[in-house]
Design a protein around this motif. Structure first.
Motif, mmCIF file in Angstrom:
data_model
loop_
_atom_site.group_PDB
_atom_site.id
_atom_site.type_symbol
_atom_site.label_atom_id
_atom_site.label_comp_id
_atom_site.label_asym_id
_atom_site.label_seq_id
_atom_site.Cartn_x
_atom_site.Cartn_y
_atom_site.Cartn_z
ATOM 1 N N ALA A 118 17.478 1.067 -1.828
ATOM 2 C CA ALA A 118 18.432 1.749 -0.949
ATOM 3 C C ALA A 118 19.710 0.961 -0.713
ATOM 4 C CB ALA A 118 17.770 2.054 0.397
ATOM 5 N N ILE A 119 19.756 -0.287 -1.163
ATOM 6 C CA ILE A 119 20.931 -1.128 -0.929
ATOM 7 C C ILE A 119 21.752 -1.230 -2.209
ATOM 8 C CG2 ILE A 119 21.764 -3.412 -0.273
ATOM 9 C CD1 ILE A 119 20.483 -1.917 2.005
ATOM 10 N N VAL A 120 22.947 -0.716 -2.170
ATOM 11 C CA VAL A 120 23.894 -0.880 -3.275
ATOM 12 C C VAL A 120 24.766 -2.083 -2.929
ATOM 13 C CG1 VAL A 120 25.779 0.157 -4.585
ATOM 14 C CG2 VAL A 120 23.878 1.579 -3.763
ATOM 15 N N ALA A 121 24.752 -3.088 -3.824
ATOM 16 C CA ALA A 121 25.460 -4.342 -3.541
ATOM 17 C C ALA A 121 26.507 -4.629 -4.608
ATOM 18 C CB ALA A 121 24.472 -5.498 -3.452
ATOM 19 N N VAL A 141 24.602 1.914 1.844
ATOM 20 C CA VAL A 141 23.185 2.144 2.127
ATOM 21 C C VAL A 141 22.858 3.590 1.793
ATOM 22 C CG1 VAL A 141 21.390 2.192 3.912
ATOM 23 C CG2 VAL A 141 23.143 0.394 3.959
ATOM 24 N N ASP A 142 21.800 3.789 1.026
ATOM 25 C CA ASP A 142 21.368 5.144 0.664
ATOM 26 C C ASP A 142 20.606 5.735 1.853
ATOM 27 O OD1 ASP A 142 20.330 7.472 -0.411
ATOM 28 O OD2 ASP A 142 19.834 6.563 -2.344
ATOM 29 N N VAL A 143 21.363 6.304 2.776
ATOM 30 C CA VAL A 143 20.771 6.826 4.001
ATOM 31 C C VAL A 143 19.822 7.989 3.735
ATOM 32 C CG1 VAL A 143 21.268 7.840 6.265
ATOM 33 C CG2 VAL A 143 22.718 6.011 5.374
ATOM 34 N N PRO A 144 20.166 8.958 2.893
ATOM 35 C CA PRO A 144 19.221 10.052 2.636
ATOM 36 C C PRO A 144 17.858 9.559 2.146
ATOM 37 C CG PRO A 144 21.388 10.642 1.810
ATOM 38 C CD PRO A 144 21.452 9.191 2.209
ATOM 39 N N LEU A 146 16.396 6.585 2.794
ATOM 40 C CA LEU A 146 15.680 5.997 3.924
ATOM 41 C C LEU A 146 15.212 7.070 4.895
ATOM 42 C CD1 LEU A 146 17.867 2.849 4.744
ATOM 43 C CD2 LEU A 146 15.772 2.972 3.369
ATOM 44 N N ALA A 147 16.075 8.040 5.168
ATOM 45 C CA ALA A 147 15.717 9.110 6.105
ATOM 46 C C ALA A 147 14.525 9.910 5.586
ATOM 47 C CB ALA A 147 16.919 10.015 6.343
ATOM 48 N N THR A 148 14.515 10.178 4.289
ATOM 49 C CA THR A 148 13.402 10.931 3.709
ATOM 50 C C THR A 148 12.092 10.176 3.860
ATOM 51 O OG1 THR A 148 14.861 12.013 2.110
ATOM 52 C CG2 THR A 148 12.508 11.974 1.598
ATOM 53 N N LEU A 149 12.118 8.885 3.580
ATOM 54 C CA LEU A 149 10.910 8.079 3.743
ATOM 55 C C LEU A 149 10.415 8.116 5.187
ATOM 56 C CD1 LEU A 149 11.837 4.928 1.607
ATOM 57 C CD2 LEU A 149 10.161 6.691 1.025
ATOM 58 N N MET A 150 11.330 7.901 6.125
ATOM 59 C CA MET A 150 10.931 7.826 7.527
ATOM 60 C C MET A 150 10.453 9.172 8.056
ATOM 61 S SD MET A 150 13.988 5.215 8.672
ATOM 62 C CE MET A 150 13.442 4.812 10.318
#
Length: 430
Positions: A118-121, A141-144, A146-150
């Motif tokens: 989820a982290i683009v650096a 940050v790939d918010v979608p 992380l949100a899907t996982l949570m």
């Protein structure tokens, strides 16, 4: 504190945290501590209360160990300096190991976890004329993801390694990653679990600091603070300025430390908060029981005159409460005698867990300001045990019962407490 009291403390906070995100940043050394299984139990409890959790972990402790085993001197430990190719490989190995240990521990407690990309650096680049090589910074940050996982009850476990879009990996500072994750998820709390008790001042651990105070403290004392506290303070201040209202720094090796910090007003580490954390407001009907509970503490020590709860209820419009994290921890009342141009400051009391933090002085100043704004020319109060405090801190002077309004003098005589009368002349507001 009893288990029942613990439960009551927790239940008071649950409605405010339900379906909100906590970002918990765990130092690598904490993962290897004997208390780590207990910490996972605490996280399981948070999840059972419908609090969403994202975990970010460091690996500095493991990097040092792996480097020593390979007889290599790493070019960087915490993801802020220069990371050469050899150190990057060690960091990836160490981070993968820590990630696995966390996922393994979550499984033991029937919690699902995943390590997302989820982290683009991107490279940190050349800073102060020095090429940081494989040290990176968070680009996105790939918010979608992380949100899907949570949303599916899966805890994201995020290592201090990021990737760009062309297959390159970069070493990141985990404290900085935690800030970016917290901002992206609009987290209600960012919690740093380290091997330090919190931020220490001359008198021990500082329990609460505003973002502004933390920033000033860091600038004054940076050279004298442990390195891991410096980086956490730096990022806590940045998080606060970027909208994260509560940042906690606690010792992750302390049993029940996470729950004690999250579900109590006093906590066990250092809380860095935005200014709205503390406020004084007019009391409402819902505050009658908390106010009476505070006053009862004062009655038991004979600091305050005995009175029934019904009296507080009748005069609730005269009361004000001092809140810490939306919980009343102190109260005061201002009773008016407009025909004489006088106001009484009464029922001032601070919960003993919050003593010596300047709250009493703030309440006195608040009542004085209100009295002055309403045109009163004199403020008075009665005290049996805090006489010197009102004189030295509040600017009051000794008075006599003759200074009281007639109706107040009558109740004063009936009480037979022989309280000292203190008065303060007020100037009209400029």
């Amino acid at each position: 504190m009893s288990e029942l009291t613990n439960l009551r403390e927790i239940l008071r906070y649950v409605p405010r945290f339900r379906d909100r995100a906590f970002v918990i940043a765990i130092d690598g050394a904490v993962v290897e501590d004997d208390n780590f299984p207990n910490l996972l139990l605490d996280i399981a409890l948070l999840r059972s209360l419908s609090i969403r959790v994202a975990l970010v972990h460091g690996a500095a402790h493991q990097i040092r160990r792996y480097a020593a085993q390979l007889n290599v001197q790493p070019s960087d430990i915490d993801g802020t300096g220069v990371t050469d190719a050899e150190t990057l490989n060690i960091a990836i190995t160490a981070a993968n190991r820590v990630t696995h240990e966390i996922l393994e521990g979550l499984s033991v407690h029937d919690l699902r976890g995943a390590c997302p990309n989820a982290i683009v650096a991107h490279p940190a680049g050349i800073l102060s004329g020095i090429d940081r090589k494989f040290t990176g910074r968070v680009e996105r940050v790939d918010v979608p993801l992380l949100a899907t996982l949570m949303e599916h009850d899966i805890i994201p476990v995020i290592p201090p390694i990021g990737c760009d879009g062309v297959g390159h990996s970069y070493r990141l500072n985990s404290d900085a990653v935690a800030v970016e994750i917290a901002k992206s998820l609009q987290a209600v709390k960012l919690i740093y679990l380290s091997t330090e008790d919190g931020v220490k001042g001359p008198e021990g651990v500082i329990r609460q600091m505003t973002v502004e105070d933390a920033d000033a403290f860091l600038k004054r004392n940076q050279k004298d603070l442990p390195a891991q506290i410096v980086t956490k303070l730096v990022h806590a201040v940045r998080a606060g300025k970027d909208g994260i209202e509560r940042v906690h720094i606690i010792d992750g090796r302390q049993e029940k430390g996470l729950l004690s910090e999250v579900f109590s007003n006093e906590g066990v580490g250092t809380l860095i908060y935005t200014n709205e954390y503390q406020s004084i407001r007019p009391a409402m009907k819902k505050d009658i029981r908390p106010i009476f509970s505070l006053i009862r503490q004062g009655m038991q020590t004979e600091e305050l005159m005995k009175r029934p709860q019904a009296e507080v209820e009748r005069n609730i419009a005269d009361y004000f409460v001092f809140e810490v994290d939306k919980n009343p921890v102190a109260c005061v009342a201002m009773h008016s005698y407009p025909e004489l141009g006088k106001a009484e400051m009464a029922s001032i009391y601070v919960d003993n867990r919050h003593e010596n933090k300047g709250i009493g002085g703030k309440l006195i100043a608040y009542v004085e300001t209100r009295a002055r704004e309403q045109g009163f020319l004199e403020l008075f109060c009665l005290s049996t045990q805090a006489i010197n405090y009102f004189i030295q801190k509040g600017g009051f002077t000794l008075g006599t019962p003759d200074d009281l309004p007639p109706s107040r003098r009558e109740s004063y005589d009936k009480s037979n407490r022989r309280s000292q009368v203190l008065i303060k002349k007020l100037q009209p507001p400029a």
